[in-house]
Design a protein around this motif. Structure first.
Motif, PDB file in Angstrom:
ATOM      1  N   ALA A   3     -17.425  -1.619  -2.010  1.00  0.00           N
ATOM      2  CA  ALA A   3     -16.282  -1.358  -2.417  1.00  0.00           C
ATOM      3  C   ALA A   3     -15.003  -0.403  -2.094  1.00  0.00           C
ATOM      4  N   VAL A  38      -9.939   0.676  -8.229  1.00  0.00           N
ATOM      5  CA  VAL A  38     -10.718  -0.013  -7.107  1.00  0.00           C
ATOM      6  C   VAL A  38      -9.792  -1.069  -6.332  1.00  0.00           C
ATOM      7  N   ILE A  41     -13.353  -5.338  -3.393  1.00  0.00           N
ATOM      8  CA  ILE A  41     -14.736  -5.297  -3.623  1.00  0.00           C
ATOM      9  C   ILE A  41     -15.270  -6.457  -2.774  1.00  0.00           C
TER      10      ILE A  41
END
Length: 178
Positions: A3, A38, A41
């Motif tokens: 990630a 994030v 991914i």
């Protein structure tokens, strides 16, 4: 699976059980930390890209220790001027180990609470403002018009629906408003 996550203002490509040195975090050694920002991914088959962040994705890590990085020498010089300055510093770092990368199902409790609370505050603020504006207009009408600026007089004339105010001078505006 890896990630790309934003930690303390920097973006890192992280995998499970990877040790990473990041800028000093405000948590104690041995405590767990989770990062909600994030950006990407990749689980081998699928690549999920956020815009700018992935909703529900979370990277959790454990702070191993706080330390200082290597010394960085900052040397400044201007040739033929006799100017030389030597400084240095050691960056404060935290060593973390990535424990897990969760693509979905992470809890984001704090942003939801702030979003629900924000509209309530806005509506409460809007009501007193609406009450204050008519009082301000009454005060403007009672004031001496000669003390007001031309822009203020034009706004009042526009509010009353007077036409041709763009070519009027201050005296003409006062006469039209009286």
């Amino acid at each position: 699976m890896y990630a790309i996550v934003e930690i303390a203002g920097h973006q890192f490509k992280v995998e499970k059980d990877q040790k990473v040195f990041v800028n000093r975090l405000a948590t104690e050694e041995g405590k767990k930390v989770s990062f909600d920002n994030v950006l990407l991914i990749d689980d081998g088959n699928n690549v999920t890209l956020g815009a700018p962040a992935i909703d529900g994705a979370q990277v959790s890590a454990k702070v191993l220790k706080h330390l200082k990085g290597d010394k960085v020498i900052v040397f400044k010089k201007k040739r033929r001027k006799g100017y030389r300055v030597k400084n240095g510093h050691r960056q404060s770092l935290s060593e973390i180990v990535i424990e897990s990368i969760v693509a979905s199902g992470a809890k984001k409790a704090s942003p939801v609470k702030t979003e629900k609370a924000a509209p309530k505050k806005e509506t409460k603020k809007a009501e007193p403002k609406a009450e204050a504006k008519p009082a301000a207009k009454v005060e403007e009408e009672t004031q001496d018009l000669s003390k007001m600026t031309v822009a203020q007089l034009k706004e009042m004339a526009k509010a009353k629906g007077i036409e041709g105010i763009s070519s009027m001078k201050k005296a003409d505006l006062i006469a039209a408003l009286s």
